[in-house]
Design a protein around this motif. Sequence first.
Motif, PDB file in Angstrom:
ATOM      1  N   SER A  42       0.851  -1.111   0.055  1.00 45.67           N
ATOM      2  CA  SER A  42       0.008  -0.089  -0.077  1.00 45.67           C
ATOM      3  C   SER A  42       0.867   1.194   0.197  1.00 45.67           C
ATOM      4  O   SER A  42       0.473   2.197  -0.546  1.00 45.67           O
ATOM      5  N   ASN A  48       1.246  -0.271  -4.366  1.00 44.51           N
ATOM      6  CA  ASN A  48      -0.190   0.183  -4.325  1.00 44.51           C
ATOM      7  C   ASN A  48      -1.267  -0.047  -5.448  1.00 44.51           C
ATOM      8  O   ASN A  48      -2.388  -0.107  -5.122  1.00 44.51           O
ATOM      9  N   ILE A  70      -5.597  -3.222   6.435  1.00 50.04           N
ATOM     10  CA  ILE A  70      -5.612  -1.795   6.190  1.00 50.04           C
ATOM     11  C   ILE A  70      -5.895  -1.415   7.662  1.00 50.04           C
ATOM     12  O   ILE A  70      -5.057  -0.262   8.104  1.00 50.04           O
ATOM     13  N   ILE A  77      -0.707   3.806   6.768  1.00 48.71           N
ATOM     14  CA  ILE A  77      -1.135   3.782   5.528  1.00 48.71           C
ATOM     15  C   ILE A  77      -1.756   5.204   5.065  1.00 48.71           C
ATOM     16  O   ILE A  77      -1.693   5.704   3.890  1.00 48.71           O
ATOM     17  N   GLY A  83      -0.300   5.313   0.296  1.00 46.08           N
ATOM     18  CA  GLY A  83      -1.368   4.632   1.198  1.00 46.08           C
ATOM     19  C   GLY A  83      -2.665   5.731   1.209  1.00 46.08           C
ATOM     20  O   GLY A  83      -3.789   4.707   1.404  1.00 46.08           O
ATOM     21  N   VAL A  86      -4.940   4.464  -1.235  1.00 48.41           N
ATOM     22  CA  VAL A  86      -5.614   3.015  -0.809  1.00 48.41           C
ATOM     23  C   VAL A  86      -6.474   2.834   0.046  1.00 48.41           C
ATOM     24  O   VAL A  86      -7.605   2.338  -0.128  1.00 48.41           O
TER      25      VAL A  86
END
Length: 222
Positions: A42, A48, A70, A77, A83, A86
Amino acid sequence: LSIAYNSHGTRTLQMAVSELRNNQQGIKFLKTIFKNRITLLSVDLNGNHVVQELLSSLKSDYLDFVIEQIENNIVKIVTEKHGCCVAQRAIDSGNAKQKNQLCTIILKDTIKFTKDPYGNYVIQYIMQKEKDQNNLMRKKQLTKSTSPKNEDDYRYSMMIIENLLTDLDELCFHKYGSNVIENAMKLPNKETVEVLFKELVNIFKNGHKKILSFLTDAYANY
């Protein structure tokens, strides 16, 4: 999974994810190879995109193994350049339960993320997402020739604003925090925004110097 970190290999892996998404054995295989790998992927320039492909390709029923990883590493993240993207895709792709869990965990650190160069985008995205969903609901009601119902749901936006109130004065003068405050002020839900405006009025009651400090600050003036 070393190819995921390569600019060419990541595209190959994304295609593999897309091919395996409708196959039960394929999904099982994906869960196995990505176990405990989601966080590192990520926050990687190329990796990612593989995680985002998982989030967009797999049905929400099969996304628990991605979203749980996550959630377990949410600060790392959300506060990272790649991140944070994501995290936004995870909010988009999860079902109601997954989205609620993810947003609840994110909003426990509302202040920290609001002040972060990347985390602030995630906080703003949650508010914008609610705004868009409520606007879409109202448009659907209008196309059905029915009167719009006053059932707007801004639960996460309200959580954000309530969490910001304790540091509101400071955040107005913050490079990233001021952006979050400004966008919160633009929310169309009166009940949600009223809480924010009341606290701002209380801050301004501190006198002429306080108001002047807002007007002349690079960020607070907005």
